[in-house]
Design an enzyme around this catalytic site. Structure first.
Site, PDB file in Angstrom:
ATOM      1  CB  CYS A 163      14.779 -24.798  14.114  1.00 50.71           C
ATOM      2  SG  CYS A 163      14.708 -23.743  12.674  1.00 50.71           S
TER       3      CYS A 163
ATOM      4  CB  CYS B 205      20.609  15.358  40.865  1.00 45.99           C
ATOM      5  SG  CYS B 205      19.183  16.001  39.983  1.00 45.99           S
TER       6      CYS B 205
ATOM      7  CB  CYS C  52       8.709   7.329  47.864  1.00 45.02           C
ATOM      8  SG  CYS C  52       9.759   6.085  47.099  1.00 45.02           S
TER       9      CYS C  52
ATOM     10  CB  CYS D 107      12.709   7.713  40.050  1.00 40.77           C
ATOM     11  SG  CYS D 107      12.965   6.921  41.648  1.00 40.77           S
TER      12      CYS D 107
ATOM     13  CB  CYS E  39      17.946   8.347  37.126  1.00 41.22           C
ATOM     14  SG  CYS E  39      19.302   9.502  37.465  1.00 41.22           S
TER      15      CYS E  39
HETATM   16  S1  SF4 Z   1       9.137   6.628  40.904  1.00 34.89           S
HETATM   17 FE1  SF4 Z   1      10.728   6.703  42.530  1.00 34.89          FE
HETATM   18  S2  SF4 Z   1       9.970   8.279  43.940  1.00 34.89           S
HETATM   19 FE2  SF4 Z   1       8.213   7.689  42.652  1.00 34.89          FE
HETATM   20  S3  SF4 Z   1       7.224   6.101  43.856  1.00 34.89           S
HETATM   21 FE3  SF4 Z   1       8.601   5.066  42.415  1.00 34.89          FE
HETATM   22  S4  SF4 Z   1      10.479   4.808  43.654  1.00 34.89           S
HETATM   23 FE4  SF4 Z   1       9.267   6.348  44.733  1.00 34.89          FE
HETATM   24  S1  SF4 Z   2      16.357  11.622  36.718  1.00 40.94           S
HETATM   25 FE1  SF4 Z   2      18.247  11.575  37.928  1.00 40.94          FE
HETATM   26  S2  SF4 Z   2      19.508  13.230  37.103  1.00 40.94           S
HETATM   27 FE2  SF4 Z   2      17.453  13.556  36.315  1.00 40.94          FE
HETATM   28  S3  SF4 Z   2      16.546  14.990  37.775  1.00 40.94           S
HETATM   29 FE3  SF4 Z   2      15.989  12.931  38.461  1.00 40.94          FE
HETATM   30  S4  SF4 Z   2      17.589  12.365  39.926  1.00 40.94           S
HETATM   31 FE4  SF4 Z   2      18.355  14.126  38.776  1.00 40.94          FE
END
Ligand code: SF4
Ligand code: SF4
Ligand SMILES: Cc1cc2nc3c(=O)[nH]c(=O)nc-3n(C[C@H](O)[C@H](O)[C@H](O)COP(=O)(O)OP(=O)(O)OC[C@H]3O[C@@H](n4cnc5c(N)ncnc54)[C@H](O)[C@@H]3O)c2cc1C
Ligand SMILES: Cc1cc2nc3c(=O)[nH]c(=O)nc-3n(C[C@H](O)[C@H](O)[C@H](O)COP(=O)(O)O)c2cc1C
Ligand code: SF4
Lengths: 433, 436
Positions: free
Chosen positions: B139, B347, B382, B388, B392
């Site tokens: 605690c 996407c 990349c 990403c 997403c």
């Molecule tokens: S954000 Fe996605 S595309 Fe960009 S370097 Fe990182 S993994 Fe690759």
């Molecule tokens: S974040 Fe995902 S849905 Fe949005 S543009 Fe990029 S890949 Fe397409």
């Protein structure tokens, strides 16, 4: 109250006042604070957001939604108003289903867009309710501009000019400012006198004088304006209507009366109403006839569903309120409480009558077959029923700009009128500097 | 049907879901309802010495972090140990245990860090028929100011000493509940083990200020205009708790010390994750305080479905299964190459991946495909950071695809080679040179 929806003829008071009040209440009740947070959270804050590109006034939609999400709706409202000073009205009347929300990535992905319009209303309502005005005028420039027409285009132009320090006089032939915001928009989209309070709020920036009951062409002339002011902006809308070849009433007149009635118990409506047309005005006239208590309302459109100018959403709204939509039916004869319509079909791109006819009982026929330009001053070039404009809304006459429904370009929508008014103001300002 | 029964250091319960020592276990009424809902066991709300009980504040005790739809993500509290008399608690514990012999009833204790108070309280607990004790060394507020709770948990010598007393004065199993408010969780765990603890449980709450009232310039929750830091728990703390459990399980000295996993367990999946990292069972507080006792039904059905689907026959058979794969960074394969791949069908073109990669990562995403709005990864840039994927909004839309051994990585222009890690990397000044 003696009348009911089935009382024969065209009579007032088919429904009691309390039912009428309910029928004409907000189409989309405002979001509560919590609903707004939940709705705002659905926005992805898109890069190069498609919604923003689809907005005729290019409001930074992801930014304002994020500002709502973080508990600062007033900041969101400033983001909106900086692009669209009538963002409050637009939030209520924009056909978002064919503008921003149509291209929202969540509409494309799931068929459920972020509620951009309702969020816009949430933010703008907050700021307007708080009182005060979000913008201050620049130092007075000593220049003056005449604006003809106090509809969305004229108001938007005047506000932007006032903000830049110019003095503006708006002339409008009607008794009240607001244009179709005050006389045209469906009552359930702008409740509680919003059109007038918005005008008042907009004018509170200062530097704008409104002279109602003054018509260009009736005591006021373009040459007079040109000599009395440094620039003039024409925003006279589409004041005329296509001539009727048969009996009946103009839908826009019926709607204007409806908008000016205090409690709508004094408005006469038919038992059997037939509305001719396929646009937003036709839908509004049909729906509002139904809401006034008409027993049967039919919208007759001469082409098919796909060709109809009213959006899918508007059509669904009409049918959900009990309006029957008759596609492929062209009016032939109005006579003795009935209308005869010829059934049509489209063959090789041509609209043809099939030979079949339908007859419908019709105590009242409302015509919504389009508005026309009326009263464009002599000397200003007109083409295809619209004032010819170039970049920034410049007309063929030096020192005269035009925008909104009366001018070329863009759809005839409130938001387009606002954008054109604003852009003309920027151009006028650049020219006057 | 998978076997969910649990035997944690000899304490049996019909499932591995126990309620942690906290308000849900503060009295008989609650605990009976919890058992009726299906909880496998409880750790009774911490008891203190005999005599006048502690007092709680009468203003707000909790503060919270919410998601947009008021989903509770993190909870902060400034509650102390039980504020009800010791005799009352003991009487109730006895009565509940008598009526629910198949459930685990463990009693949490916190008395001053001296031999005598511990010597006094242990026989009283034993007399209730409880299955064991848990020593609250966690605690972080209020009690710590009085030299108890985390004030003990932060000093390994004290942990060892008190644990030893407890083992000496009682025949009951002893669980030591650890505080996360330390720099290295392995040291208090080792101390507990040296003292003879049967198990450790973790984590207790994390020192926290939930938010600051910007009108009054005071931390929340506020009592009469001022606030004190509290203890943070709920979904937000799970990653911290998981790591601490794994640290103990990876440490050779404590690898065999049983662990009761606590901290943000909200769903069956959270529980399964703790178990996979070596927890013999889990304890839950915030999820019950957010949704009520019935959440255990989902935890039971979910865990059992997952075990059935994976062919796991018993909870014991999955305990610690993920530990062999928990490694140090220096063991990771630096020759493992992946590239983000965007599924163009899935996407929705929001552009979030582009914004973050362009602005904050490696400029590895194109925002035009054949001149129109569209998003595509540039393999030549990349670095496979996964950002990403994380931003997403569409699940499974971006995936990481492995570049097979021997194929050229367009970013480096070199072929993908066999496993090699930092320890042998040429850029590492301390690299272990392979024999020539
Ligand atoms: S954000 Fe996605 S595309 Fe960009 S370097 Fe990182 S993994 Fe690759
Ligand atoms: S974040 Fe995902 S849905 Fe949005 S543009 Fe990029 S890949 Fe397409
Ligand atoms: C029934 C109806 C419903 C509609 N519903 C919607 C909707 O839901 N959403 C939407 O986006 N759009 C809707 N519209 C369209 C929208 O109202 C118009 O596009 C918009 O009002 C155009 O703005 P404006 O400023 O160009 O013209 P207007 O709003 O028409 O304003 C023109 C102003 O100029 C004045 N004026 C005209 N001639 C003169 C003169 N000679 N001298 C002085 N003053 C003059 C008029 O009195 C009027 O106030 C609707 C239109 C109608 C008719
Ligand atoms: C209001 C409250 C009171 C708590 N009181 C105690 C306590 O008396 N004794 C104890 O060992 N832990 C106490 N805790 C800590 C919890 O038992 C648990 O370790 C912590 O909340 C993390 O688990 P969770 O994320 O499931 O809530 C308390 C937690 C809360 C929220
Ligand atoms: S398109 Fe939709 S999700 Fe994207 S920024 Fe606009 S409102 Fe938000």
């Amino acid at each position: 109250m003696l009348n009911t929806p089935t009382t024969p003829g065209i009579v007032a008071g088919r429904l009691p006042a309390n039912i009428l009040a309910e029928n004409f209440s907000d189409l989309h009740p405002p979001l509560t604070a919590h609903e707004a947070l939940v709705a705002a959270d659905r926005c992805y804050f898109c890069y190069g957001a498609p919604c923003m590109e689809a907005c005729p006034t290019t409001i930074d939609i992801p930014l304002f939604i994020r500002q709502i999400a973080t508990g600062t709706p007033e900041a969101a409202a400033r983001t909106i108003f900086s692009q669209n000073i009538l963002g409050g009205m637009c939030a209520r009347v924009c056909p978002t289903e064919t503008l921003c929300e149509e291209v929202c990535v969540r509409e494309v992905a799931e068929g459920k867009p972020v509620l951009i319009g309702q969020l816009q209303r949430y933010a703008t309502d907050r700021l307007m309710a708080a009182g005060g005005h979000p913008f201050a005028r620049a130092t007075e420039t000593g220049k003056s501009v005449a604006v003809v027409g106090a509809g969305p285009a004229g108001l938007s132009c005047a506000h932007r000019l006032a903000m830049k320090g110019h003095n503006v006089t708006i002339y409008d032939g009607r008794a009240k400012a607001g244009g179709l915001n005050e006389y045209g928009i469906a009552a359930y989209k702008s409740v509680d006198g919003f059109a007038q309070s918005e005008v008042e709020w907009l004018l509170s920036i200062g530097g704008i004088t409104v002279e109602t009951g003054k018509r260009l062409g009736d005591g006021l002339s373009l040459s007079g304006l040109k000599s009395g002011f440094d620039a003039a902006f024409l925003a006279i809308g589409l004041g005329g209507v296509n001539a009727l070849s048969m009996d009946g009433v103009n839908a826009v007149d019926m709607i204007a009366d409806l908008r000016q009635s205090a409690d709508r118990t004094d408005l006469a409506v038919g038992r059997n109403v037939v509305v001719i047309g396929g646009g937003m005005t036709a839908v509004d006239a049909a729906v509002q006839s139904k809401l006034l208590g008409a027993d049967n309302v039919t919208m007759a459109y001469r082409r098919d569903k796909a060709a109809m100018a009213a959006s899918e959403f508007e059509q669904d709204l009409a049918t959900s309120r009990g309006v029957r939509i008759l596609y492929n039916a062209a009016p032939k004869l109005v006579d003795d409480g009935a209308i005869t319509l010829a059934r049509t079909e489209t063959r090789d791109g041509k609209l043809l009558e099939t030979g079949e006819v339908v007859e419908l009982p019709a105590d009242q026929v409302l015509w919504a077959i389009g508005q026309t330009l009326e009263g464009a001053p002599d000397g200003v070039a007109v083409e295809g029923g619209k004032i010819v404009v170039g970049d920034g809304g410049r007309t063929s006459v030096d020192g005269v700009w035009a925008g909104g429904d009366c001018a070329q370009g863009g759809d005839d929508l409130t938001v387009t009128a606002v954008a054109e008014g604003r852009d003309a103001a920027e151009d006028i300002h650049a020219k006057l500097a | 049907m998978a076997d969910l029964t649990s035997n944690f250091i000899g304490i049996k319960s019909p499932n591995p879901f126990w309620l942690a020592s906290a308000p849900p276990t503060d009295k008989e009424y609650n605990v009976r309802r919890a058992f009726e809902a299906g909880w496998g066991g409880v750790v009774w709300k911490t008891l203190g010495e005999a005599g006048p009980p502690v007092v709680n504040v009468n203003g707000p005790r909790y503060g919270a972090i919410h998601g947009a739809d008021r989903r509770l993500l993190g909870l902060n509290n400034i509650e102390l140990i039980t504020d009800r008399p010791l005799e009352v608690n003991l009487r109730e514990i006895k009565s509940v245990k008598r009526d629910y012999p198949d459930r685990a009833v463990v009693v949490s204790l916190m008395v001053p860090c001296e031999e005598d108070p511990w010597k006094k309280i242990l026989p009283l607990v034993e007399e209730t028929g409880a299955d064991g004790v848990e020593l609250n060394f966690g605690c972080p507020h209020g009690m710590a100011e009085r030299g108890m709770g985390s004030a003990v948990g932060q000093v390994p010598e004290y942990i060892e000493m008190v644990t030893r007393w407890c083992k000496q004065f009682s025949r009951m199993p002893v669980i030591v509940k650890l505080t996360p408010n330390i720099t290295d969780i392995r040291l208090p765990a080792e101390a507990a083990m040296r003292g003879g603890a049967d198990a450790v449980s973790l984590i207790n709450t994390i020192n926290s200020i939930t938010s600051v009232n910007l009108d009054l310039f005071a931390p929340e929750p506020m009592i009469d205009g001022v606030g004190a830091h509290g203890g943070y728990c709920g979904p937000a703390v799970k990653p911290i708790a998981l790591n601490m459990v794994a640290e103990i399980k990876r440490n050779a000295a404590t690898a065999d010390l049983p662990v009761s996993g606590i901290g943000g367990v909200t769903t069956w999946r959270d529980a399964a994750e703790f178990i996979a990292l070596g927890a013999g069972n889990v304890q839950v507080c915030t999820a019950a305080m957010t949704y009520g006792f019935d959440v255990v039904k989902e935890m039971i059905s979910g865990l059992s479905q997952w075990m059935d689907e994976g062919g796991h026959e018993s909870v014991a058979s999955v305990v610690g299964r993920a530990i062999p794969n928990c490694r140090d960074w220096q063991d990771l394969n630096l020759n493992y190459v992946t590239k983000a791949l965007i599924d163009q069908e899935a996407c929705i073109k929001c552009g979030r991946c582009y914004a973050v990669c362009e602005d904050t990562s490696h400029q590895a995403i194109f925002n035009r495909i054949d001149g129109v709005r569209g998003f595509e990864v540039n393999d030549a840039e990349c670095v496979a950071c996964n950002l990403c994927v994380n931003v997403c909004p569409v699940e499974e839309c971006i995936t990481m695809v492995e570049t097979p051994l021997g194929e050229v990585d367009p970013r480096t222009g070199e072929k993908v080679r066999e496993y090699a890690n930092w320890q042998t990397h040429p850029n590492n000044p301390g690299a272990v040179k392979a024999a020539e």
